[in-house]
Design an enzyme around this catalytic site. Structure first.
Site, mmCIF file in Angstrom:
data_model
loop_
_atom_site.group_PDB
_atom_site.id
_atom_site.type_symbol
_atom_site.label_atom_id
_atom_site.label_comp_id
_atom_site.label_asym_id
_atom_site.label_seq_id
_atom_site.Cartn_x
_atom_site.Cartn_y
_atom_site.Cartn_z
ATOM 1 N N ARG A 1 -0.932 -4.136 4.513
ATOM 2 C CA ARG A 1 0.263 -3.399 4.948
ATOM 3 C C ARG A 1 0.411 -2.086 4.189
ATOM 4 N NH1 ARG A 1 5.184 -7.091 6.781
ATOM 5 N NH2 ARG A 1 6.269 -5.465 5.628
ATOM 6 N N ARG B 1 1.764 12.535 8.158
ATOM 7 C CA ARG B 1 2.810 13.524 7.860
ATOM 8 C C ARG B 1 2.235 14.701 7.063
ATOM 9 N NH1 ARG B 1 5.308 12.164 11.655
ATOM 10 N NH2 ARG B 1 7.199 10.918 11.608
ATOM 11 N N HIS C 1 0.740 16.871 9.536
ATOM 12 C CA HIS C 1 1.778 17.590 10.264
ATOM 13 C C HIS C 1 2.265 18.806 9.476
ATOM 14 C CE1 HIS C 1 2.862 13.716 12.660
ATOM 15 N NE2 HIS C 1 1.938 14.429 13.290
ATOM 16 N N SER D 1 -0.846 -4.430 -6.596
ATOM 17 C CA SER D 1 -1.466 -5.001 -7.789
ATOM 18 C C SER D 1 -2.223 -3.960 -8.604
ATOM 19 C CB SER D 1 -2.432 -6.127 -7.408
ATOM 20 O OG SER D 1 -3.561 -5.592 -6.721
ATOM 21 N N SER E 1 6.750 -7.644 0.904
ATOM 22 C CA SER E 1 7.518 -6.841 1.864
ATOM 23 C C SER E 1 8.345 -5.746 1.202
ATOM 24 C CB SER E 1 8.434 -7.730 2.713
ATOM 25 O OG SER E 1 7.673 -8.528 3.581
ATOM 26 N N GLU F 1 6.124 -2.860 0.100
ATOM 27 C CA GLU F 1 5.565 -2.134 1.241
ATOM 28 C C GLU F 1 6.617 -1.274 1.928
ATOM 29 O OE1 GLU F 1 2.661 -5.943 1.515
ATOM 30 O OE2 GLU F 1 4.397 -5.805 2.825
ATOM 31 N N ASP G 1 8.012 9.021 2.576
ATOM 32 C CA ASP G 1 8.788 9.888 3.465
ATOM 33 C C ASP G 1 9.679 10.832 2.653
ATOM 34 O OD1 ASP G 1 7.728 9.019 5.875
ATOM 35 O OD2 ASP G 1 9.364 7.616 6.291
#
Length: 186
Positions: free
Chosen positions: A46, A57, A60, A88, A150, A153, A161
């Site tokens: 993930r 990005r 971009h 890890s 989760s 990630e 971002d």
């Protein structure tokens, strides 16, 4: 728990992890990105999906960015920057990429849970995200109700971002200028 309770808990977890990231390390990361001739992005699982979005990005923005392992990715050399996302910091293929980058004089930035990992020891800048991980001996200071990695990630994706927004500001860009490089095959 109901949906709203889960949503509130996840948002609180993300707020804690995002606000725990070092401002100084982030500034050093942005400087490395702006100074790089080419930016190579690597991750597995993930984290690999998250880093691909970051590479997109960067493209971009008009920066030379590549995803390690893709068919059109050139060799890294001096002047290049390898950005690795690894909770890890010990994933063997990513350790190998870091060793290769270091051997040719490239810079390395690591986004990780473990600032003492093998890759961290090779990196020029380490961005620590304090989140739990089932694969890391370094557990972070923040606990999560979410499964597996989760929280890490999600945080790395939002963090990258935010870094893009910092780069946009430094380069005097806005979303409209970036849309000019967005895929449009119609």
């Amino acid at each position: 728990m109901e949906y709203q309770e889960y949503a509130n808990e996840v948002l609180q977890e993300l707020e804690k992890t995002l606000l725990s990231v070092s401002v100084n390390d982030t500034s050093a990361f942005v400087d490395l990105l702006l100074g790089a001739k080419e930016i190579f992005c690597a991750g597995a699982g993930r984290s690999g999906f998250e880093i691909k979005g970051f590479a997109m990005r960067l493209m971009h923005m008009g920066l030379n960015s590549y995803v390690v392992g893709e068919t059109c990715t050139p060799n890294i050399d001096e002047g290049g920057l390898l950005v690795i996302c690894s909770g890890s910091g010990e994933t063997k293929s990513l350790v190998n990429h870091a060793q290769k980058a270091k051997s040719v004089g490239a810079k390395i930035a690591l986004i990780t849970i473990d600032p003492n990992s093998t890759i961290a020891k090779l990196a020029d800048v380490v961005i620590e995200i304090s989140a739990p991980s089932p694969k890391s001996a370094h557990e972070g200071r923040i606990h999560s109700i979410q499964p597996m990695g989760s929280l890490f990630e999600q945080t790395e994706g939002i963090y990258m971002d935010i870094v893009i927004m910092m780069l946009m500001e430094r380069k005097g860009m806005n979303s409209d200028t970036m849309f000019g490089r967005h895929a449009n095959m119609e």
